[in-house]
Design an enzyme around this catalytic site. Structure first.
Site, PDB file in Angstrom:
ATOM      1  N   GLY A  19      -1.960  50.603  16.298  1.00 51.70           N
ATOM      2  CA  GLY A  19      -2.365  51.487  17.396  1.00 51.70           C
ATOM      3  C   GLY A  19      -1.579  52.788  17.420  1.00 51.70           C
ATOM      4  N   GLY A  20      -1.333  53.344  16.241  1.00 54.97           N
ATOM      5  CA  GLY A  20      -0.487  54.546  16.148  1.00 54.97           C
ATOM      6  C   GLY A  20      -1.215  55.867  16.331  1.00 54.97           C
ATOM      7  N   GLY A  21      -2.483  55.823  16.749  1.00 52.50           N
ATOM      8  CA  GLY A  21      -3.262  57.062  16.833  1.00 52.50           C
ATOM      9  C   GLY A  21      -3.467  57.595  18.233  1.00 52.50           C
ATOM     10  N   ASP A  68      -9.679  46.804  13.093  1.00 53.91           N
ATOM     11  CA  ASP A  68      -9.587  46.117  14.383  1.00 53.91           C
ATOM     12  C   ASP A  68      -8.618  44.958  14.183  1.00 53.91           C
ATOM     13  OD1 ASP A  68      -9.945  44.372  16.572  1.00 53.91           O
ATOM     14  OD2 ASP A  68     -11.949  45.186  16.931  1.00 53.91           O
ATOM     15  N   TYR A 160      -2.886  39.415  30.023  1.00 53.96           N
ATOM     16  CA  TYR A 160      -1.979  40.405  29.406  1.00 53.96           C
ATOM     17  C   TYR A 160      -0.519  40.045  29.660  1.00 53.96           C
ATOM     18  CZ  TYR A 160       0.117  45.144  28.903  1.00 53.96           C
ATOM     19  OH  TYR A 160       0.884  46.233  28.559  1.00 53.96           O
ATOM     20  N   ALA A 163       0.625  37.143  27.578  1.00 61.11           N
ATOM     21  CA  ALA A 163       0.904  37.553  26.194  1.00 61.11           C
ATOM     22  C   ALA A 163       2.230  38.312  26.125  1.00 61.11           C
ATOM     23  CB  ALA A 163      -0.233  38.416  25.663  1.00 61.11           C
TER      24      ALA A 163
HETATM   25  N1  LIG Z   1       1.417  52.713  29.081  1.00 63.15           N
HETATM   26  C1  LIG Z   1       2.154  51.867  29.791  1.00 63.15           C
HETATM   27  O1  LIG Z   1       2.388  52.075  30.987  1.00 63.15           O
HETATM   28  C2  LIG Z   1       2.759  50.656  29.164  1.00 63.15           C
HETATM   29  C3  LIG Z   1       3.610  49.899  29.956  1.00 63.15           C
HETATM   30  C4  LIG Z   1       4.220  48.786  29.421  1.00 63.15           C
HETATM   31  C5  LIG Z   1       3.970  48.424  28.113  1.00 63.15           C
HETATM   32  N2  LIG Z   1       3.139  49.161  27.361  1.00 63.15           N
HETATM   33  C6  LIG Z   1       2.939  48.712  25.983  1.00 63.15           C
HETATM   34  O2  LIG Z   1       3.046  49.798  25.086  1.00 63.15           O
HETATM   35  C7  LIG Z   1       2.130  49.631  24.002  1.00 63.15           C
HETATM   36  C8  LIG Z   1       1.243  50.843  23.899  1.00 63.15           C
HETATM   37  O3  LIG Z   1       0.575  51.011  25.136  1.00 63.15           O
HETATM   38  P1  LIG Z   1      -0.324  52.279  25.469  1.00 63.15           P
HETATM   39  O4  LIG Z   1      -0.255  52.468  26.920  1.00 63.15           O
HETATM   40  O5  LIG Z   1      -0.008  53.392  24.551  1.00 63.15           O
HETATM   41  O6  LIG Z   1      -1.769  51.673  25.133  1.00 63.15           O
HETATM   42  P2  LIG Z   1      -3.130  52.447  24.783  1.00 63.15           P
HETATM   43  O7  LIG Z   1      -4.218  51.546  25.260  1.00 63.15           O
HETATM   44  O8  LIG Z   1      -3.100  53.831  25.305  1.00 63.15           O
HETATM   45  O9  LIG Z   1      -3.100  52.482  23.217  1.00 63.15           O
HETATM   46  C9  LIG Z   1      -3.174  51.292  22.493  1.00 63.15           C
HETATM   47  C10 LIG Z   1      -3.481  51.605  21.053  1.00 63.15           C
HETATM   48  O10 LIG Z   1      -3.809  50.375  20.404  1.00 63.15           O
HETATM   49  C11 LIG Z   1      -5.063  50.515  19.776  1.00 63.15           C
HETATM   50  N3  LIG Z   1      -5.796  49.251  19.835  1.00 63.15           N
HETATM   51  C12 LIG Z   1      -6.146  48.557  20.936  1.00 63.15           C
HETATM   52  N4  LIG Z   1      -6.868  47.500  20.579  1.00 63.15           N
HETATM   53  C13 LIG Z   1      -6.972  47.521  19.235  1.00 63.15           C
HETATM   54  C14 LIG Z   1      -7.630  46.702  18.288  1.00 63.15           C
HETATM   55  N5  LIG Z   1      -8.319  45.613  18.642  1.00 63.15           N
HETATM   56  N6  LIG Z   1      -7.520  47.021  16.985  1.00 63.15           N
HETATM   57  C15 LIG Z   1      -6.840  48.114  16.602  1.00 63.15           C
HETATM   58  N7  LIG Z   1      -6.201  48.938  17.454  1.00 63.15           N
HETATM   59  C16 LIG Z   1      -6.281  48.644  18.753  1.00 63.15           C
HETATM   60  C17 LIG Z   1      -5.792  51.576  20.555  1.00 63.15           C
HETATM   61  O11 LIG Z   1      -6.794  52.162  19.779  1.00 63.15           O
HETATM   62  C18 LIG Z   1      -4.664  52.534  20.880  1.00 63.15           C
HETATM   63  O12 LIG Z   1      -4.415  53.406  19.794  1.00 63.15           O
HETATM   64  C19 LIG Z   1       1.375  48.341  24.302  1.00 63.15           C
HETATM   65  O13 LIG Z   1       1.977  47.288  23.595  1.00 63.15           O
HETATM   66  C20 LIG Z   1       1.549  48.126  25.794  1.00 63.15           C
HETATM   67  O14 LIG Z   1       1.531  46.770  26.151  1.00 63.15           O
HETATM   68  C21 LIG Z   1       2.519  50.278  27.850  1.00 63.15           C
HETATM   69  O1  LIG Z   2       1.008  48.245  30.131  1.00 62.13           O
HETATM   70  C1  LIG Z   2       1.355  47.822  31.213  1.00 62.13           C
HETATM   71  O2  LIG Z   2       2.209  46.971  31.324  1.00 62.13           O
HETATM   72  C2  LIG Z   2       0.563  48.240  32.373  1.00 62.13           C
HETATM   73  O3  LIG Z   2      -0.581  48.799  31.848  1.00 62.13           O
HETATM   74  C3  LIG Z   2       1.046  49.256  33.329  1.00 62.13           C
HETATM   75  O4  LIG Z   2       0.128  49.183  34.372  1.00 62.13           O
HETATM   76  C4  LIG Z   2       2.437  49.208  33.842  1.00 62.13           C
HETATM   77  O5  LIG Z   2       3.341  48.537  33.028  1.00 62.13           O
HETATM   78  C5  LIG Z   2       2.559  48.620  35.220  1.00 62.13           C
HETATM   79  O6  LIG Z   2       1.691  49.303  36.087  1.00 62.13           O
HETATM   80  C6  LIG Z   2       3.961  48.684  35.772  1.00 62.13           C
HETATM   81  O7  LIG Z   2       3.950  48.392  37.109  1.00 62.13           O
END
Ligand SMILES: NC(=O)c1ccc[n+]([C@@H]2O[C@H](COP(=O)([O-])OP(=O)(O)OC[C@H]3O[C@@H](n4cnc5c(N)ncnc54)[C@H](O)[C@@H]3O)[C@@H](O)[C@H]2O)c1
Ligand SMILES: O=C(O)[C@H](O)[C@@H](O)[C@H](O)[C@H](O)CO
Length: 256
Positions: A19-21, A68, A160, A163
């Site tokens: 998911g680096g894009g 995927d 989620y 996991a």
């Molecule tokens: N944004 C937040 O607030 C937040 C908070 C806590 C944890 N995280 C964690 O950080 C990481 C990145 O989160 P984000 O907010 O950038 O998510 P995002 O949804 O913005 O990006 C996720 C990326 O994963 C790719 N992806 C999703 N499903 C896929 C699939 N089936 N096959 C291939 N690629 C796939 C998407 O295309 C995208 O590039 C995640 O592990 C998420 O759990 C994010």
């Molecule tokens: O990726 C995640 O974990 C959730 O998408 C976010 O919603 C935030 O972490 C949460 O809102 C923190 O309160």
């Protein structure tokens, strides 16, 4: 993007990011490119425009492989392709996830399986696929993205958070098993990071204000706030850190 730190051993390192894009992953890709790493990443949709922009801005072109990650055979093939192009993977960042909201009483088996296949199963099999190459290299670093959501006991996405918690257990077990091979496995738990998707989907003014209230530090996190922590865990700078979960959340989860 402006970063402070240089991690010399990441220059030339073969790095694989899921998911680096887009989202945090896009900032991770940029961060590793700016260290001079050879970066390969997977995502579902075409990322040619992003790859071109990264090359123009950093002088270092990442390798994008469309995949995927719920298709484990395709994920393994992508890792093999990246290793063929860049050499055995020395750094794996399991970042791709999907935090789609759902109610416990509405969840069907298909949704549960789909959620675990992205948020947990793909993590495990990506680790499994890079470990033989890391052994060949004499070591490596795996960073598994999780979230503080399960630590906060958040509702609205129980598949989620389940996991996310599982990722920590997996991280500790793999850290123990492959420590003798100098393979380090750590988790990184971001707080609420205001990606475009978060802003678009969930970031109401009330939710943002409520979350900031819980942070010690009163700035919202941006994707670039997660990059240097990831580089640190990936680099030999953290050579004696393994089996840990590093929380980068502005101080929501305060230990002690
Ligand atoms: N944004 C937040 O607030 C937040 C908070 C806590 C944890 N995280 C964690 O950080 C990481 C990145 O989160 P984000 O907010 O950038 O998510 P995002 O949804 O913005 O990006 C996720 C990326 O994963 C790719 N992806 C999703 N499903 C896929 C699939 N089936 N096959 C291939 N690629 C796939 C998407 O295309 C995208 O590039 C995640 O592990 C998420 O759990 C994010
Ligand atoms: O990726 C995640 O974990 C959730 O998408 C976010 O919603 C935030 O972490 C949460 O809102 C923190 O309160």
């Amino acid at each position: 993007m402006d970063f402070n730190a240089t991690f010399h051993d990441l220059s030339g390192a073969s790095v694989f990011i899921t998911g680096g894009g887009s989202g945090i992953g896009a900032s991770l890709t940029e961060g590793f490119l700016r260290q001079g790493a050879k970066v390969a990443f997977v995502g579902r949709s075409d990322a040619t425009a992003f790859v071109d922009r990264m090359e123009a801005e950093t002088g270092n072109r990442p390798l994008f492989i469309q995949c995927d990650i719920t298709d484990i055979a395709a994920l393994k093939a992508a890792i093999a392709q990246a290793a063929e192009a860049h050499g055995p993977i020395g750094v794996l960042v399991n970042n791709a996830a999907n935090d789609q909201r759902h109610e416990t009483l509405d969840v069907e088996e298909d949704f549960w399986d789909w959620s675990q296949s992205i948020n947990l199963k793909a993590y495990f099999f990506a680790c499994q696929a890079v470990i033989p190459g890391m052994k060949e290299l004499g070591g490596g670093s795996i960073v598994n993205f999780t979230s503080i959501s399960y630590m906060m006991g958040n509702t609205g996405y129980p598949a989620y958070t389940t996991a996310n918690s599982g990722i920590n257990g997996m991280t500790r077990s793999l850290a123990r098993e492959f420590g003798p091979d100098r393979i380090r496995v750590n988790a990184l738990a971001p707080g609420w990071v205001l990606t475009e998707k978060q802003l678009d989907k969930w970031a109401t003014p009330e939710a943002l204000a409520g979350h900031l209230e819980r942070q010690c530090l009163k700035d919202h996190l941006a994707p670039q706030d997660i990059v240097e922590s990831t580089l640190f865990l990936s680099s030999k700078t953290s050579r004696m850190i393994s089996g840990q979960a590093l929380v980068v959340d502005g101080g929501v989860v305060v230990s002690g």
